[in-house]
Write a protein that holds these residues in place. Structure first.
Motif, PDB file in Angstrom:
ATOM      1  N   VAL A  18       0.833  -1.204   0.000  1.00 55.37           N
ATOM      2  CA  VAL A  18       0.000   0.000   0.000  1.00 55.37           C
ATOM      3  C   VAL A  18       0.871   1.259   0.000  1.00 55.37           C
ATOM      4  O   VAL A  18       0.555   2.251  -0.660  1.00 55.37           O
ATOM      5  CB  VAL A  18      -0.943   0.000   1.220  1.00 55.37           C
ATOM      6  N   SER A  19       1.984   1.228   0.730  1.00 58.83           N
ATOM      7  CA  SER A  19       2.857   2.394   0.840  1.00 58.83           C
ATOM      8  C   SER A  19       3.629   2.668  -0.439  1.00 58.83           C
ATOM      9  O   SER A  19       3.921   3.826  -0.766  1.00 58.83           O
ATOM     10  CB  SER A  19       3.850   2.209   1.996  1.00 58.83           C
ATOM     11  N   VAL A  20       3.997   1.616  -1.165  1.00 56.59           N
ATOM     12  CA  VAL A  20       4.842   1.767  -2.351  1.00 56.59           C
ATOM     13  C   VAL A  20       4.024   2.055  -3.601  1.00 56.59           C
ATOM     14  O   VAL A  20       4.361   2.935  -4.398  1.00 56.59           O
ATOM     15  CB  VAL A  20       5.710   0.508  -2.560  1.00 56.59           C
ATOM     16  N   VAL A  21       2.942   1.316  -3.802  1.00 65.72           N
ATOM     17  CA  VAL A  21       2.177   1.417  -5.042  1.00 65.72           C
ATOM     18  C   VAL A  21       1.237   2.620  -4.982  1.00 65.72           C
ATOM     19  O   VAL A  21       0.460   2.763  -4.045  1.00 65.72           O
ATOM     20  CB  VAL A  21       1.361   0.133  -5.302  1.00 65.72           C
ATOM     21  N   GLY A  62      15.019  -0.776 -16.609  1.00 60.08           N
ATOM     22  CA  GLY A  62      15.001   0.386 -15.719  1.00 60.08           C
ATOM     23  C   GLY A  62      14.181   0.148 -14.471  1.00 60.08           C
ATOM     24  O   GLY A  62      14.596   0.492 -13.365  1.00 60.08           O
ATOM     25  N   VAL A  63      13.006  -0.471 -14.629  1.00 61.12           N
ATOM     26  CA  VAL A  63      12.157  -0.773 -13.478  1.00 61.12           C
ATOM     27  C   VAL A  63      12.872  -1.744 -12.541  1.00 61.12           C
ATOM     28  O   VAL A  63      12.850  -1.579 -11.316  1.00 61.12           O
ATOM     29  CB  VAL A  63      10.806  -1.358 -13.934  1.00 61.12           C
ATOM     30  N   LEU A  64      13.516  -2.762 -13.110  1.00 55.55           N
ATOM     31  CA  LEU A  64      14.250  -3.741 -12.299  1.00 55.55           C
ATOM     32  C   LEU A  64      15.398  -3.076 -11.552  1.00 55.55           C
ATOM     33  O   LEU A  64      15.609  -3.342 -10.353  1.00 55.55           O
ATOM     34  CB  LEU A  64      14.779  -4.859 -13.199  1.00 55.55           C
ATOM     35  N   ALA A  97      12.495 -10.046  10.367  1.00 50.56           N
ATOM     36  CA  ALA A  97      11.910 -10.549   9.114  1.00 50.56           C
ATOM     37  C   ALA A  97      11.650  -9.438   8.104  1.00 50.56           C
ATOM     38  O   ALA A  97      11.242  -9.724   6.969  1.00 50.56           O
ATOM     39  CB  ALA A  97      10.603 -11.286   9.413  1.00 50.56           C
ATOM     40  N   PHE A  98      11.894  -8.189   8.488  1.00 47.55           N
ATOM     41  CA  PHE A  98      11.570  -7.080   7.595  1.00 47.55           C
ATOM     42  C   PHE A  98      12.297  -7.153   6.252  1.00 47.55           C
ATOM     43  O   PHE A  98      11.653  -6.944   5.201  1.00 47.55           O
ATOM     44  CB  PHE A  98      11.868  -5.746   8.281  1.00 47.55           C
ATOM     45  N   PRO A  99      13.615  -7.417   6.202  1.00 47.93           N
ATOM     46  CA  PRO A  99      14.280  -7.506   4.883  1.00 47.93           C
ATOM     47  C   PRO A  99      13.646  -8.543   3.967  1.00 47.93           C
ATOM     48  O   PRO A  99      13.476  -8.291   2.762  1.00 47.93           O
ATOM     49  CB  PRO A  99      15.718  -7.890   5.253  1.00 47.93           C
ATOM     50  N   LYS A 100      13.267  -9.708   4.524  1.00 44.14           N
ATOM     51  CA  LYS A 100      12.652 -10.749   3.710  1.00 44.14           C
ATOM     52  C   LYS A 100      11.278 -10.313   3.219  1.00 44.14           C
ATOM     53  O   LYS A 100      10.949 -10.486   2.030  1.00 44.14           O
ATOM     54  CB  LYS A 100      12.527 -12.035   4.524  1.00 44.14           C
ATOM     55  N   VAL A 101      10.485  -9.722   4.111  1.00 42.66           N
ATOM     56  CA  VAL A 101       9.141  -9.275   3.736  1.00 42.66           C
ATOM     57  C   VAL A 101       9.223  -8.148   2.712  1.00 42.66           C
ATOM     58  O   VAL A 101       8.473  -8.127   1.724  1.00 42.66           O
ATOM     59  CB  VAL A 101       8.360  -8.803   4.983  1.00 42.66           C
ATOM     60  N   LEU A 102      10.144  -7.213   2.926  1.00 38.03           N
ATOM     61  CA  LEU A 102      10.338  -6.122   1.976  1.00 38.03           C
ATOM     62  C   LEU A 102      10.742  -6.666   0.611  1.00 38.03           C
ATOM     63  O   LEU A 102      10.239  -6.217  -0.427  1.00 38.03           O
ATOM     64  CB  LEU A 102      11.401  -5.155   2.500  1.00 38.03           C
ATOM     65  N   GLY A 103      11.650  -7.652   0.608  1.00 39.13           N
ATOM     66  CA  GLY A 103      12.084  -8.261  -0.643  1.00 39.13           C
ATOM     67  C   GLY A 103      10.929  -8.934  -1.372  1.00 39.13           C
ATOM     68  O   GLY A 103      10.776  -8.789  -2.590  1.00 39.13           O
ATOM     69  N   GLN A 104      10.108  -9.671  -0.633  1.00 38.84           N
ATOM     70  CA  GLN A 104       8.959 -10.345  -1.245  1.00 38.84           C
ATOM     71  C   GLN A 104       7.997  -9.328  -1.851  1.00 38.84           C
ATOM     72  O   GLN A 104       7.492  -9.527  -2.970  1.00 38.84           O
ATOM     73  CB  GLN A 104       8.230 -11.185  -0.184  1.00 38.84           C
ATOM     74  N   ALA A 105       7.741  -8.241  -1.123  1.00 40.12           N
ATOM     75  CA  ALA A 105       6.824  -7.213  -1.623  1.00 40.12           C
ATOM     76  C   ALA A 105       7.360  -6.572  -2.896  1.00 40.12           C
ATOM     77  O   ALA A 105       6.633  -6.413  -3.883  1.00 40.12           O
ATOM     78  CB  ALA A 105       6.588  -6.155  -0.548  1.00 40.12           C
ATOM     79  N   ILE A 121       5.822  -6.509  -6.675  1.00 42.06           N
ATOM     80  CA  ILE A 121       5.516  -5.208  -7.271  1.00 42.06           C
ATOM     81  C   ILE A 121       6.278  -5.018  -8.579  1.00 42.06           C
ATOM     82  O   ILE A 121       5.721  -4.541  -9.578  1.00 42.06           O
ATOM     83  CB  ILE A 121       5.848  -4.076  -6.282  1.00 42.06           C
ATOM     84  N   THR A 122       7.544  -5.417  -8.596  1.00 40.38           N
ATOM     85  CA  THR A 122       8.368  -5.254  -9.796  1.00 40.38           C
ATOM     86  C   THR A 122       7.831  -6.078 -10.954  1.00 40.38           C
ATOM     87  O   THR A 122       7.764  -5.599 -12.102  1.00 40.38           O
ATOM     88  CB  THR A 122       9.827  -5.652  -9.494  1.00 40.38           C
ATOM     89  N   ILE A 123       7.463  -7.317 -10.688  1.00 43.64           N
ATOM     90  CA  ILE A 123       6.898  -8.179 -11.736  1.00 43.64           C
ATOM     91  C   ILE A 123       5.628  -7.559 -12.310  1.00 43.64           C
ATOM     92  O   ILE A 123       5.438  -7.497 -13.533  1.00 43.64           O
ATOM     93  CB  ILE A 123       6.616  -9.587 -11.189  1.00 43.64           C
TER      94      ILE A 123
END
Length: 417
Positions: free
Chosen positions: A27-30, A52-54, A234-242, A246-248
Motif C-alpha cells: 500500500v505504501s509503495v504502489v 530500468g524498473v528492475l 523478518a523485515f528484509p525478507k518481507v520487503l524483498g517479497q513485496a 511489485i516489480t513483476i
C-alpha cells in the motif's frame, strides 16, 4: 504512496504480523504512478523500460535496508528513541541542517505527489466528460473546492477506508487495462518488430527512469513499517517479497500497455481505454478514491506548516489569549492555512502540462534524493569506519549516480516541459 507519514505511527508495542506488514508495504509503495508506466515504456522502449524498473527496484530495496541498518546501529548505542523518523537520522548525521534538509525534501515530495493527484484526477475527469468541453483547469479547481473541506477533517482514521478504496480501484483499473491490452494485442496480431526495444533518443531513458522512481514510493514509511512489526528481523525478507511482486506487476503492466497501444500510449493508460461505461466507471472510481486520499497526502504537509505556525509569535499570542474566542481563532487560522495550501497546489497543478512529464520530474529530483542519495550519505556517515571497501564503493556509487541522475533528470524533464 497512499498513506505517507513523516513520523512513525507505530505504537510502543509492535502489533503488525508478517502478512500485515507485507500488505502495508504494498500500500505504501504502489500509487498512481503505475498507471503512467506504459507511457514510460513507450518513451524508453520495452527492453530498456523493463531493465530500468528492475534496476530502480533493486536500488530501492538496498537503500531502504540502509535506513534500517542505520537505526539498528543507533539502537545498539542505546539511541533507538532518537532515531524514530527519517528526519531523526538526518539530525543525528548532520545536525539541524540534516533534519531541515530531510524534512524539506519530504515536504516537497508530498507537495509533488499531491499535485500529481490533482493532475491525474483532472485528466481522467476531462476524458470521461470530454463532450462537455470543460477545460482541465476547471476540473482541478472544482476538485480543490472539495479538498479544502476534506482537509479540515482532523482524523486520519476517518479517511483511511477511502485509501483502501483507492487501492482497490487501482487494482481493478490495472486488471481492466491488462485485459484490454491482451485483447487488443491478440486482435491486432502485434509483433515485437512493431515496437521499440531501446529508444535511440537518449533523453528518453532518464525520463522513463524518473517515472520508475516515482512509482517506487514509500521511503518516508520505511522506518515506521519496520518498527511496527512484531518480528523486526523478518523485515528484509518481507520487503524483498513485496518488491519482487511489485516489480513483476510493474514490468508486465508497462510492457502490456505499450505493446497494445504503441506510439499512441497516453501518459495515463486509462485514457487509452475504449469509451465504454465500464471503463468510465473505473476512471470515475479512481478519481473518487483519490479525492478522499488526497487529504492523507496533505497530512505531512499540514503537520510541518502548522508546526512552524505554532512556533510563531503571533500564533502563540492567539493561543495564550485568555478570552473565550482564542481557541476559535486558532482553529480558524488552521483552517485558513489548510485552505491556502490546497489552493496553491491546485494553481500549480493547473500549469502542469501532463501527468507523465510531471511525475518524471518529481521522480528525477526529489524522489531520487530521498530514495538514494540521503540513505547512502547517512549510511556512510554513521557506519563508514566499520564498512569494508566494497560497501563504501557501492554506497559512494549510489550517492554519485543519484546526484547525477537528479541533476540530468531535472534538466531533461524541464526541457520536456
Amino acid at each position: 504512496m497512499d498513506i505517507p507519514l513523516l513520523n512513525s505511527s507505530s505504537s510502543s508495542s509492535p502489533t503488525t504480523s508478517t502478512f500485515q506488514a507485507l500488505a502495508n508495504i504494498i500500500v505504501s509503495v504502489v500509487g498512481t504512478g503505475v498507471l503512467g508506466l506504459p507511457f514510460a515504456f513507450r518513451i524508453a522502449g520495452y527492453a530498456a523500460g523493463s531493465f530500468g524498473v528492475l534496476l530502480v527496484a533493486l536500488a530501492t530495496y538496498y537503500c531502504m535496508l540502509l535506513l534500517v541498518k542505520c537505526r539498528e546501529k543507533l539502537a545498539l548505542q542505546g539511541r533507538s528513541k532518537e532515531s524514530q523518523t527519517y528526519g531523526d537520522l538526518g539530525y543525528i548525521c548532520m545536525g539541524n541542517k540534516g533534519r531541515y534538509l530531510t524534512e524539506f525534501l519530504i515536504f516537497f515530495a508530498q507537495c509533488g505527489g499531491s499535485v500529481a493527484y490533482l493532475v491525474f484526477i483532472g485528466q481522467n475527469l476531462s476524458s470521461v466528460f470530454q463532450s462537455y468541453g470543460i477545460p482541465l483547469s476547471s476540473y482541478i479547481f472544482l476538485i480543490a473546492a472539495v479538498e479544502v473541506v476534506l482537509s479540515w477533517i482532523g482524523s486520519l482514521a476517518a479517511l483511511a477506508p477511502f485509501s483502501i478504496f483507492a487501492d482497490i480501484c487501482n487494482a481493478i483499473a490495472m486488471g481492466i487495462v491488462v485485459k484490454e491490452d491482451i485483447q487488443k494485442a491478440i486482435a491486432g496480431g502485434i509483433s515485437f518488430n512493431e515496437r521499440t526495444a531501446i529508444t535511440s533518443n537518449l533523453r528518453g531513458l532518464p525520463f522513463a527512469g524518473g517515472m520508475a522512481v516515482f512509482c517506487f514510493e514509500g521511503f518516508g514509511m520505511t522506518l515506521a513499517l519496520q518498527s511496527s512489526m512484531k518480528d523486526k528481523a523478518a523485515f528484509p525478507k518481507v520487503l524483498g517479497q513485496a518488491l519482487v511482486g511489485i516489480t513483476i506487476v510493474y514490468i508486465l503492466f508497462g510492457f502490456s500497455g505499450y505493446m497494445a497501444y504503441g506510439d499512441d500510449t497516453r501518459d495515463i493508460i486509462t485514457l487509452n481505454l475504449p469509451n465504454t461505461w465500464s471503463t468510465k466507471a473505473v476512471q470515475v472510481g479512481l478519481c473518487v478514491g483519490l479525492v478522499f486520499t488526497f487529504p492523507i497526502m496533505l497530512h505531512p504537509i499540514n503537520e510541518i506548516v502548522e508546526g512552524k505556525l505554532a512556533q510563531s509569535n503571533w500564533f502563540e499570542k492567539i493561543e495564550d489569549n485568555d478570552d473565550i474566542f482564542s481557541g476559535k481563532r486558532a482553529k480558524v487560522a488552521t483552517y485558513i492555512s489548510r485552505t491556502l495550501i490546497v489552493l496553491v497546489l491546485a494553481i500549480l497543478a493547473s500549469f502542469v502540462p501532463g501527468f507523465g512529464v510531471f511525475a518524471s520530474l518529481v521522480g528525477s529530483t526529489i524522489c531520487a534524493l530521498i530514495s538514494f542519495v540521503l540513505p547512502a550519505i547517512f549510511h556512510l556517515m554513521l557506519m563508514g569506519s566499520s564498512l569494508c571497501l566494497s560497501q563504501k564503493v557501492l554506497d559512494s556509487s549510489i550517492l554519485i549516480c543519484g546526484l547525477i541522475f537528479a541533476a540530468y533528470g531535472t534538466y531533461n524533464s524541464l526541457v520536456g516541459i
